[in-house]
Design an enzyme around this catalytic site. Sequence first.
Site, PDB file in Angstrom:
ATOM      1  N   ASP A  26      12.596 -30.914  -4.671  1.00 24.48           N
ATOM      2  CA  ASP A  26      12.242 -29.601  -3.670  1.00 24.48           C
ATOM      3  C   ASP A  26      11.676 -29.701  -3.102  1.00 24.48           C
ATOM      4  OD1 ASP A  26      13.856 -29.331  -6.143  1.00 24.48           O
ATOM      5  OD2 ASP A  26      12.020 -27.795  -7.708  1.00 24.48           O
ATOM      6  N   GLU A  43       7.551 -36.349 -16.145  1.00 25.20           N
ATOM      7  CA  GLU A  43       8.918 -35.748 -15.429  1.00 25.20           C
ATOM      8  C   GLU A  43       8.585 -36.983 -14.427  1.00 25.20           C
ATOM      9  OE1 GLU A  43       7.766 -32.142 -14.014  1.00 25.20           O
ATOM     10  OE2 GLU A  43       9.002 -32.014 -12.552  1.00 25.20           O
TER      11      GLU A  43
HETATM   12  C1  GLC Z   1      11.945 -29.891 -10.660  1.00 31.90           C
HETATM   13  C2  GLC Z   1      12.841 -30.627 -10.282  1.00 31.90           C
HETATM   14  C3  GLC Z   1      14.388 -30.604  -9.497  1.00 31.90           C
HETATM   15  C4  GLC Z   1      14.639 -30.735 -11.239  1.00 31.90           C
HETATM   16  C5  GLC Z   1      13.166 -29.609 -12.348  1.00 31.90           C
HETATM   17  C6  GLC Z   1      14.141 -30.168 -13.306  1.00 31.90           C
HETATM   18  O1  GLC Z   1      12.273 -28.637  -9.982  1.00 31.90           O
HETATM   19  O2  GLC Z   1      12.200 -30.745  -8.215  1.00 31.90           O
HETATM   20  O3  GLC Z   1      14.883 -31.977  -9.469  1.00 31.90           O
HETATM   21  O4  GLC Z   1      15.619 -30.595 -12.077  1.00 31.90           O
HETATM   22  O5  GLC Z   1      12.434 -29.478 -11.655  1.00 31.90           O
HETATM   23  O6  GLC Z   1      13.320 -31.064 -13.950  1.00 31.90           O
END
Ligand code: GLC
Length: 422
Positions: free
Chosen positions: A164, A394
């Site tokens: 992102d 994460e």
């Molecule tokens: C964040 C990450 C994305 C992912 C989401 C849910 O936005 O950058 O890649 O899909 O989280 O985990």
Amino acid sequence: MSRNPELDVRARDILIRNDRGGYTVPTHGLYPFQWNWDSAFVALGFAEFDRERAWAEIETLVSGQWEDGMIPHIIFHQKDEGYFPGADVWNTGRTPPTSGITQPPVLATVLRELWEAEGADPACPRMQRLYRACLASHRWFHTYRDPLGNGLAMVTHNWETGRDNSSEWDDALARVDTSGVGPYQRRDTGHVDAAMRPKQEEYDRYVAILHFGRECGWNHRTIADHGPFRMVDVGISMELLRANRDLLALAEAQGDHAVADELRARIALSERGMDWLWNEEAGAYCSRDATTGQSSGLVTNASFLAFYAGVGTAHQRARLIAALERIAGNTQYLLPSLEAGSRAYDHRRYWRGPVWLVVSYMVAQGLAEQGHTDWATRIRDDSARLIETSGFYESFSPETGEGSGGPDFSWTAAMWLAWCGQ
Ligand code: GLC
């Protein structure tokens, strides 16, 4: 054999606890809906102990597919005020409500894996349905997201890349006009430390791009041609090429000759086109702006997806391996999302340094396939050590191994079960 049966149990528990009935939230609180590429990877985790549930995960995902073929990046199956931007901000008018953008097309690759593990029956109805969904989604990319006609993939929002707020997007984002954004309440910083999340001015730009899509009624042609953000993403370009190869295997198995020919032509086009992303100075494939032609010049974890996509001359591959060696020499844990020392590197901030295991997994898979098993093993072992040290976060600091972002994360648990913990 498992490296640690206790962690197997914890990983399974995370998936079971994050299950909301047919789909899994990435983590409770921070991400309370279904995310596109998360679900694909999560299916690989479920497949290790509940194959029915693995199929259900991706079937629920394609239930949100649009008529034009796009598989949206979020499906808002139920209301939750804890997330911004929610369904009413996107306002796509869909049932179930969805966002108006997509995410990395890794589904066909996962589908092939599930199907092969169950005997690769060409008449399998579940595979056939999902094959059609993937084909429609790939055709959507080919139709709307190949502005240069060179087989590469453009994104119209940085959230589509899944990486992102990688610094690859900084220059293009800096040109986005945020004057019309108005006030809004972020929710992410209520769940995790603001030092790990994007800064406010960055978030304003993300919202401004969203507003553009909403104002043109989510017309994907208008967004692709005139949107404020148009980047050719090295990640999606590589992932789509790989996914087309996997979809081709499914087409061939079913004797779907016309589609097989269509996919072969796309694959050849992308193989030829990939050089447009090669940056000789950086010695890597780098994302590049579709409007200005400017290369980011940044070596990110996505640069190494070249092996997974099966591209690169001997010279290009040797330079990528040299970059990997350099990065390994500078950090404790592979594979950082951005090379230490690069512009805007920060070992704790989203996609500007931390390790994301799903990208590491694809990179390691590609390296192993191309004969670099030592590097594949190194990435896999580092990934396992991160979980052993810090749990199922994460993402992780490549320097300290400390977890960042949300805890008890679904795709991290899935990567333990399907890959690095086994
Ligand atoms: C964040 C990450 C994305 C992912 C989401 C849910 O936005 O950058 O890649 O899909 O989280 O985990």
